[in-house]
Motif scaffolding. Structure first.
Motif, PDB file in Angstrom:
ATOM      1  N   ARG A 104       0.835  -1.210   0.000  1.00  0.00           N
ATOM      2  CA  ARG A 104       0.000   0.000   0.000  1.00  0.00           C
ATOM      3  C   ARG A 104       0.871   1.262   0.000  1.00  0.00           C
ATOM      4  O   ARG A 104       0.579   2.226  -0.711  1.00  0.00           O
ATOM      5  CB  ARG A 104      -0.946  -0.008   1.201  1.00  0.00           C
ATOM      6  CG  ARG A 104      -2.096  -1.011   1.060  1.00  0.00           C
ATOM      7  CD  ARG A 104      -3.134  -0.875   2.164  1.00  0.00           C
ATOM      8  NE  ARG A 104      -2.636  -1.270   3.471  1.00  0.00           N
ATOM      9  CZ  ARG A 104      -2.593  -2.519   3.932  1.00  0.00           C
ATOM     10  NH1 ARG A 104      -3.035  -3.507   3.185  1.00  0.00           N
ATOM     11  NH2 ARG A 104      -2.133  -2.781   5.143  1.00  0.00           N
ATOM     12  N   ASP A 141       1.004   3.928  -3.157  1.00  0.00           N
ATOM     13  CA  ASP A 141       0.806   5.367  -2.947  1.00  0.00           C
ATOM     14  C   ASP A 141       1.981   6.159  -3.513  1.00  0.00           C
ATOM     15  O   ASP A 141       1.800   7.215  -4.133  1.00  0.00           O
ATOM     16  CB  ASP A 141       0.640   5.691  -1.464  1.00  0.00           C
ATOM     17  CG  ASP A 141      -0.678   5.212  -0.897  1.00  0.00           C
ATOM     18  OD1 ASP A 141      -1.605   4.883  -1.677  1.00  0.00           O
ATOM     19  OD2 ASP A 141      -0.801   5.157   0.348  1.00  0.00           O
ATOM     20  N   GLU A 160       1.777   6.160  -7.270  1.00  0.00           N
ATOM     21  CA  GLU A 160       0.705   7.063  -7.695  1.00  0.00           C
ATOM     22  C   GLU A 160       1.175   8.519  -7.647  1.00  0.00           C
ATOM     23  O   GLU A 160       0.933   9.283  -8.573  1.00  0.00           O
ATOM     24  CB  GLU A 160      -0.540   6.876  -6.820  1.00  0.00           C
ATOM     25  CG  GLU A 160      -1.677   7.835  -7.144  1.00  0.00           C
ATOM     26  CD  GLU A 160      -2.175   7.744  -8.572  1.00  0.00           C
ATOM     27  OE1 GLU A 160      -2.585   8.795  -9.112  1.00  0.00           O
ATOM     28  OE2 GLU A 160      -2.147   6.656  -9.158  1.00  0.00           O
ATOM     29  N   ARG A 161       1.869   8.879  -6.578  1.00  0.00           N
ATOM     30  CA  ARG A 161       2.365  10.259  -6.439  1.00  0.00           C
ATOM     31  C   ARG A 161       3.401  10.597  -7.509  1.00  0.00           C
ATOM     32  O   ARG A 161       3.331  11.654  -8.128  1.00  0.00           O
ATOM     33  CB  ARG A 161       3.019  10.449  -5.067  1.00  0.00           C
ATOM     34  CG  ARG A 161       2.149  10.998  -4.009  1.00  0.00           C
ATOM     35  CD  ARG A 161       2.877  11.435  -2.737  1.00  0.00           C
ATOM     36  NE  ARG A 161       4.112  10.748  -2.402  1.00  0.00           N
ATOM     37  CZ  ARG A 161       4.191   9.595  -1.731  1.00  0.00           C
ATOM     38  NH1 ARG A 161       3.100   8.978  -1.346  1.00  0.00           N
ATOM     39  NH2 ARG A 161       5.367   9.067  -1.450  1.00  0.00           N
TER      40      ARG A 161
END
Length: 154
Positions: free
Chosen positions: A112, A116, A119-120
């Motif tokens: 996770r 993240d 994604e950033r």
């Protein structure tokens, strides 16, 4: 050098330099997660296998580090309780590595954090269409090097 060679070389250098820059940032994000990116890569490759287990020699073909580094890393993951090792019942020369329940839990937790971070740093820079194109292009580039690929006959 032909323009096609220059274009291929320039494209490769751009891809390579981008990968290095992104990996540096991702490694930093892993530092706070309590696991290295190489440990995560090993857990990822085991997790995607049937029954979350794989022969060590097959794992060596899938990860980003050398065979001797994988063996040492597996031993560290065994000591942490994330992986177990045992002899292959069908081939005494082979070692099987499998995720433990704690390994699955840790893989998901760190996964996770990793998702993240991706994604950033990647998702935030490209549109959905660009991400799809990037994925397709990378898969096309990688396809000839896949273990099960066969050279094209000319």
């Amino acid at each position: 050098m032909s323009s096609a060679s220059t274009s291929a070389s320039d494209a490769w250098e751009s891809l390579f330099r981008t990968q290095v820059a992104v990996m540096r940032v991702l490694r930093q994000d892993f530092a706070g997660a309590g696991m290295s990116i190489n440990e995560y890569d090993v857990l990822y490759n085991i997790a995607r296998c049937p029954e979350r287990r794989i022969r060590l020699r097959d794992l060596n073909e899938s990860v980003l580090i050398t065979q001797s580094s994988v063996s040492r890393l597996i031993d560290r993951l065994v000591a942490r309780g994330f992986v177990e090792k045992f002899e292959d019942e069908f081939d005494a020369r082979s070692t099987i590595v499998a995720l433990t329940a704690a390994g699955v839990s840790e893989f998901r937790r760190v996964g996770r954090i990793h998702a993240d971070s991706i994604e950033r740093h990647v998702g935030g820079a490209l549109t959905e269409d660009e991400l799809a194109t990037l994925q397709e292009l990378c898969e096309r580039l990688r396809a000839p090097f896949a273990p099960d690929s066969k050279p094209e006959k000319k």
